[in-house]
Design a protein around this motif. Sequence first.
Motif, mmCIF file in Angstrom:
data_model
loop_
_atom_site.group_PDB
_atom_site.id
_atom_site.type_symbol
_atom_site.label_atom_id
_atom_site.label_comp_id
_atom_site.label_asym_id
_atom_site.label_seq_id
_atom_site.Cartn_x
_atom_site.Cartn_y
_atom_site.Cartn_z
ATOM 1 N N TYR A 161 1.257 4.215 -2.873
ATOM 2 C CA TYR A 161 1.067 5.643 -2.627
ATOM 3 C C TYR A 161 2.188 6.464 -3.250
ATOM 4 O O TYR A 161 1.980 7.613 -3.658
ATOM 5 N N ARG A 162 3.370 5.876 -3.304
ATOM 6 C CA ARG A 162 4.550 6.584 -3.812
ATOM 7 C C ARG A 162 4.794 6.324 -5.294
ATOM 8 O O ARG A 162 5.838 6.680 -5.828
ATOM 9 N N VAL B 40 9.712 -0.322 3.106
ATOM 10 C CA VAL B 40 9.366 0.691 2.103
ATOM 11 C C VAL B 40 10.601 1.527 1.755
ATOM 12 O O VAL B 40 10.919 1.725 0.574
ATOM 13 N N GLN C 277 0.833 -1.208 0.000
ATOM 14 C CA GLN C 277 0.000 0.000 0.000
ATOM 15 C C GLN C 277 0.865 1.255 0.000
ATOM 16 O O GLN C 277 0.628 2.179 -0.791
ATOM 17 N N HIS C 278 1.868 1.304 0.859
ATOM 18 C CA HIS C 278 2.734 2.484 0.944
ATOM 19 C C HIS C 278 3.556 2.675 -0.331
ATOM 20 O O HIS C 278 3.776 3.816 -0.769
ATOM 21 N N GLN D 158 5.008 -0.203 12.606
ATOM 22 C CA GLN D 158 5.292 0.869 11.658
ATOM 23 C C GLN D 158 6.762 0.886 11.280
ATOM 24 O O GLN D 158 7.114 1.157 10.125
ATOM 25 N N ASN E 56 8.123 0.627 7.600
ATOM 26 C CA ASN E 56 8.939 1.723 7.077
ATOM 27 C C ASN E 56 10.269 1.239 6.532
ATOM 28 O O ASN E 56 10.739 1.721 5.498
#
Length: 199
Positions: A42-43, A187, A38-39, A180, A184
Amino acid sequence: MKILIDNGHGVNTPGKCSPDGVFREYKYTREIAAAVIQHLGYRGFDAALVTPEEYDVSLRARTERVNTWCRQLGKRNVCLVSIHTNAAGNGKQWMNARGWTCYTSRGQTAGDHLATSLYEAASLCLPGHKIRKDYSDGDPDWESDFFILKNSLCAAALSENLFHDNADDLAFLESSSGRQAIINLHVRGIINYANEFYK
């Protein structure tokens, strides 16, 4: 670049849980993998899950899914990260081993660059946690004959995200800040690798 995320094991895999049976690796890694995808989306990155099923898909089938993308897009245009949590014992007692590790296949491969990017991100995202490294071949990753690493055609790395049979590591993994941090680091590491690839 096609970014493939593999989540470790399945609901039917024996073991792969904390000694108290509450933490299940298959469930945690699917949650982390979904968030990473998902992240990345988004990018603006093209990321997909190798194994959307809850049951344990064989390593051969997982690898063939990866290699189908490699044959379609070219192996240089695909990378794979397989997400796991580690264990030092047989799942029946709490252990002392701790830390974050990343594996690649043996020898100098494109996976080494991917793993190094993940190590750099882990050092930033996991302050105070042990980062387990092996510089015997000049880079920080550990090498193994894990089937999916050895047989995937593209750059491939496998992360072991702390130990689910260590009570302190597990408490961090299950905390909102710990989850998280694990998201992170994947990602950040994958994006840094992809940006380096496209220089």
